[in-house]
Motif scaffolding. Sequence first.
Motif, mmCIF file in Angstrom:
data_model
loop_
_atom_site.group_PDB
_atom_site.id
_atom_site.type_symbol
_atom_site.label_atom_id
_atom_site.label_comp_id
_atom_site.label_asym_id
_atom_site.label_seq_id
_atom_site.Cartn_x
_atom_site.Cartn_y
_atom_site.Cartn_z
ATOM 1 N N ALA A 2 0.828 -1.206 0.000
ATOM 2 C CA ALA A 2 0.000 0.000 0.000
ATOM 3 C C ALA A 2 0.864 1.258 0.000
ATOM 4 N N ARG A 5 1.800 2.648 -3.357
ATOM 5 C CA ARG A 5 0.715 3.286 -4.108
ATOM 6 C C ARG A 5 0.703 2.881 -5.590
ATOM 7 N N ILE A 28 -6.751 -0.970 -4.258
ATOM 8 C CA ILE A 28 -5.725 -1.141 -5.289
ATOM 9 C C ILE A 28 -6.259 -2.067 -6.377
#
Length: 212
Positions: A2, A5, A28
């Motif tokens: 995470a 990104r 995501i």
Amino acid sequence: MAALRPDLVILTDAQAPFLEDKLRDLGIRSVAVPTRSLADIFVSIDEIGRATGTQARAADLARRTRASLDNTRALTRNLPRPSVLFVVDRTPGTLRDMTVAAQGSFLADLIDIAGGRITAAPAKSGYLNVSKDAILTLDPEVIIDLVHWSKGRFAEHPELVWHDLPELRAVREGRLCPLRDEFLPHASQFVADTAKLLAKLIHPEAFGGGTK
């Protein structure tokens, strides 16, 4: 993950059950692609191209990969087809806990293109765990041994390891082929390179080398 990104995460179909939901919860985007057979690899190239907006590049990669595979197939088409055992994993320094490529895997497809025939029976996953006794029964003419530990404390000499089974035809006739290229066991855009490398090992005479 995470923290990185990413805009997109590419998963294999084997990874998807463990990661897809977690990535979705993180917001995501992910795409799971099939990787078992050679045909799956071309499906994956197409799906990744669509997911990344690079369809033209993906189509060109698929075309060049097919052409290279066809060239290798043409070189070996009329040659004898020795039986091949492809060991993808084992306990370093031993012949324990061996995993081999089975019929139905992309590696079996590549062995076929390279002019050999895989010895292990079909398996849903494309891979089988085998014992030394099972390998004695298969008695392959060629053994391709993927060596993961070539340096450090687990470094080994595969030739010495396989002398534990001196009665195997491949060992007696010097047809043991250790490989240290880490890309080999992975279904990827390098499958054409893998097929050519396997063909050189199985049929060196087709590439200007002597027969073993």
